[in-house]
Structures are given as structure tokens and as C-alpha cells.
Design a protein around this motif. Structure first.
Motif, short mmCIF file in Angstrom:
data_model
loop_
_atom_site.label_atom_id
_atom_site.label_comp_id
_atom_site.label_asym_id
_atom_site.label_seq_id
_atom_site.Cartn_x
_atom_site.Cartn_y
_atom_site.Cartn_z
N ASN A 16 -4.66 35.62 27.24
CA ASN A 16 -5.44 35.95 25.95
C ASN A 16 -5.92 37.30 26.16
O ASN A 16 -5.84 37.79 27.43
N ALA A 17 -6.42 38.15 25.13
CA ALA A 17 -7.09 39.31 25.09
C ALA A 17 -8.20 39.36 26.30
O ALA A 17 -8.54 40.43 26.82
N ASP A 18 -8.97 38.11 26.44
CA ASP A 18 -10.05 38.22 27.50
C ASP A 18 -9.56 37.91 28.80
O ASP A 18 -10.68 37.67 29.66
N GLY A 19 -8.36 37.64 28.93
CA GLY A 19 -7.78 37.51 30.28
C GLY A 19 -7.46 35.89 30.66
O GLY A 19 -7.01 35.65 31.47
N SER A 20 -8.11 34.96 29.69
CA SER A 20 -8.13 33.80 29.91
C SER A 20 -6.55 33.13 29.51
O SER A 20 -5.80 33.92 29.02
N ILE A 21 -6.24 32.08 30.02
CA ILE A 21 -4.67 31.69 29.99
C ILE A 21 -4.52 31.35 28.60
O ILE A 21 -5.15 30.44 27.77
N ASP A 22 -3.44 31.73 27.98
CA ASP A 22 -3.10 31.38 26.59
C ASP A 22 -2.00 30.20 26.82
O ASP A 22 -1.04 30.46 26.76
N PHE A 23 -2.57 29.26 26.61
CA PHE A 23 -1.81 27.81 26.48
C PHE A 23 -0.67 27.82 25.35
O PHE A 23 0.31 27.15 25.54
N ASP A 24 -0.92 28.34 24.11
CA ASP A 24 -0.26 28.27 22.96
C ASP A 24 0.73 29.16 23.21
O ASP A 24 2.10 28.96 22.90
N GLY A 25 0.62 30.34 23.82
CA GLY A 25 1.60 31.17 24.28
C GLY A 25 2.76 30.66 25.34
O GLY A 25 3.84 30.72 25.20
N LEU A 26 1.91 29.97 26.27
CA LEU A 26 2.68 29.32 27.16
C LEU A 26 3.97 28.34 26.68
O LEU A 26 4.94 28.14 26.95
N LYS A 27 3.14 27.40 25.73
CA LYS A 27 3.80 26.36 25.03
C LYS A 27 5.11 26.95 24.35
O LYS A 27 6.36 26.51 24.43
N ASN A 28 4.63 28.15 23.50
CA ASN A 28 5.93 28.91 23.02
C ASN A 28 7.00 29.33 23.87
O ASN A 28 8.16 29.17 23.48
N LEU A 29 6.69 29.84 25.04
CA LEU A 29 7.57 30.36 25.91
C LEU A 29 8.39 29.28 26.46
O LEU A 29 9.73 29.37 26.75
#
Length: 292
Positions: A16-29
Motif C-alpha cells: 500500500n502507499a504507506d508501505g504495508s502489505i497490500d493483501f488485496d493486490g496480492l490476491k489479484n496477482l
């Protein structure tokens, strides 16, 4: 280990923009890869910026990835480092549910001699509950796994099943491919070298480009494995410009720029890595549109 023939993808870790892990993006990927037809996925290799993740973050990514994949494709976890005792402890504590192998990079920065590299992987092989894939990438580690060391490890440990080779050294490739045990897999670690390496006997690739082009990359590899090189070669040449652009401003900045354009996830990286320059981003976007 037929499950590791074909195209594996060294997945990025979306932030995410704050540097935390983007789990929604990981699921998309993950879903994008599987729908694109890749044979297996690699979680938290070098491309996943694993060096910048905490132990708790790694655990969360591995578990989320296994839950999301849900057995649809084989999974490999990247567990490596330059302190052998820390690597072996991480492997002992690793939750293997959903995973089929461990990819472990050669020790970096310490620059061990060949006997040190051998003893490092010996220690890993003796504790690993999963098959082990060696990873040779001298450009990042500062040392090379020599052909003789690879062959020695392949011969001495049945659970060392493969090597991901990214040394760019064809003399070394030839020796390993010529002399390796029949069931030991040689996997390309460089997208541009995949076609010639399969022609020499490689089992496929662990790809960076496959993050953005899973269908095209896996189609080319399957054609190569079927010895249809006349059909694979045009795809290989179509990919050439894109592959060069992916790495010209550093990896995984290039592939993250491509994934942002595809609306899979953002292109945020963790320092000390930064995003690609605007000129490179524009070229990646243009090339990606051609390839889509």
C-alpha cells in the motif's frame, strides 16, 4: 518433480502507499497468474522484496498465499539468507501447509568459498521438510555456485531437486546440464535466456516477466518444452524489448510499473528500492500494450 517443469513466477509483494502489505493486490496477482496458465508460483523470492519484510510479515504473506492458491498450482517459498543457522531455524519453523518446495538463495555478502556454500546447503538439506531448489544469482550475492558444487549437492542430497540459475554463464550451464543427475532440474533464472536454456535441457523458468504476462510467457515455455522452437522463437523475440525495460531501472520496480498499468496492484516499493523513472515507465506501458 514434474510439477516444476514449465513457468514458475517469482511474485512481487504488493504494498500500500504507506508501505504495508497490500493483501488485496496480492490476491489479484495470484489469481491473475493462475488464470494466465502458469505452472507454479514462488512466494518471497528476491523479486518479492523479501529482504525488506519482517519475520511476521513473511509468515503472513506465506499463509495468505497458500490460502488464496488453495492447491490450484504448486507453491514454492523463498527462504534464504547469509547466516546458515538463521536460515535453518526459519525452515524448521516454516508452516509447510500448501507448499511444495523451498527456494534458497546462495549466501550473500559473506562471499563464502565453494566448501562454505556446500556446507550451507548441506545444513539446509538436512533440516528441510520440503524439497530444496538452489538459487544462484552472483550479481546479487557476490559469489557464484560453481558447477562442481551444484553437481556435488545434486548427487549428495536427494531432497535438493533443482537449481534456479541466474549467473549468465553458459560455460557453467553446459557443465551442469551435461553432468547433472537425470532427475535434477535446471531452471532458468533469467527470462531472456529461457529459450536457449530449454534447448540445452532446462526444465523451464522462474520468471519475473510472468507477473505481468503469465499467458504469453507460459505459452512460450510450453512450446519450447514441446521442442516447437520455430513457434516459440517469435514470442521470444516479441518479449525482448519488454524484458530489457523491466530491469533497466532496477527490479522489481519495472515489473511493478507494469502491474500498476494492468490495475493488478500499486507500484510501491520499500526503500532502498524506488520506482522507475517516468521515461522508463512510459516505455514499459507502451511495450506492454503491444504485447497484450
Amino acid at each position: 518433480m514434474n510439477k516444476f517443469y514449465g513457468t514458475g513466477v517469482a511474485m512481487i509483494t504488493p504494498f500500500n502507499a504507506d508501505g504495508s502489505i497490500d493483501f488485496d493486490g496480492l490476491k489479484n496477482l495470484i489469481n491473475f497468474q493462475i488464470e494466465g496458465g502458469v505452472e507454479y508460483l514462488v512466494s518471497l523470492g528476491t523479486t518479492g522484496e523479501s529482504a525488506t519484510l519482517s519475520k511476521d510479515e513473511k509468515k503472513a504473506v506465506w499463509e495468505f498465499t497458500a490460502e488464496t492458491v488453495a492447491g490450484r498450482v504448486p507453491l514454492v517459498a523463498g527462504i534464504g539468507g547469509n547466516a546458515t543457522s538463521e536460515v535453518t531455524e526459519s525452515i524448521k519453523k516454516f508452516n509447510t501447509q500448501g507448499y511444495d518446495a523451498i527456494l534458497s538463495v546462495s549466501p550473500y555478502y559473506n562471499k563464502p568459498i565453494q566448501e562454505g556454500i556446500y556446507q550451507h546447503y548441506k545444513a539446509i538439506a538436512e533440516v528441510s521438510p520440503l524439497p530444496v531448489i538452489l538459487y544462484n544469482v552472483p550479481g546479487r550475492t557476490g559469489s557464484n555456485i560453481a558447477a562442481d558444487t551444484t553437481l556435488r549437492l545434486a548427487s549428495d542430497f536427494k531432497n535438493i531437486i533443482a537449481i534456479k540459475e541466474a549467473s549468465g554463464n553458459f560455460e557453467q550451464f553446459n557443465i551442469v546440464l551435461r553432468d547433472k543427475p537425470e532427475d535434477f532440474l535446471f531452471i532458468s533464472g533469467d527470462d531472456p535466456l529461457t529459450l536457449p536454456l530449454i534447448a540445452l535441457g532446462a526444465a523451464g523458468v522462474i520468471s519475473v516477466a510472468g507477473n505481468a504476462l503469465p499467458g504469453l510467457c507460459s505459452s512460450m515455455v510450453r512450446l519450447c518444452l514441446q521442442k516447437k522452437f520455430d513457434e516459440a522463437l517469435p514470442i521470444h523475440f516479441r518479449l525482448t524489448n519488454f524484458l530489457k525495460l523491466l530491469f533497466c531501472d532496477g527490479s522489481p520496480g519495472g515489473i511493478k510499473a507494469a502491474l500498476k498499468h494492468l490495475n493488478i496492484c500499486s507500484d510501491t516499493l520499500r526503500l532502498p528500492l524506488v520506482g522507475v523513472g517516468e521515461a522508463t515507465r512510459e516505455k514499459i506501458t507502451q511495450e506492454l500494450e503491444k504485447l497484450k
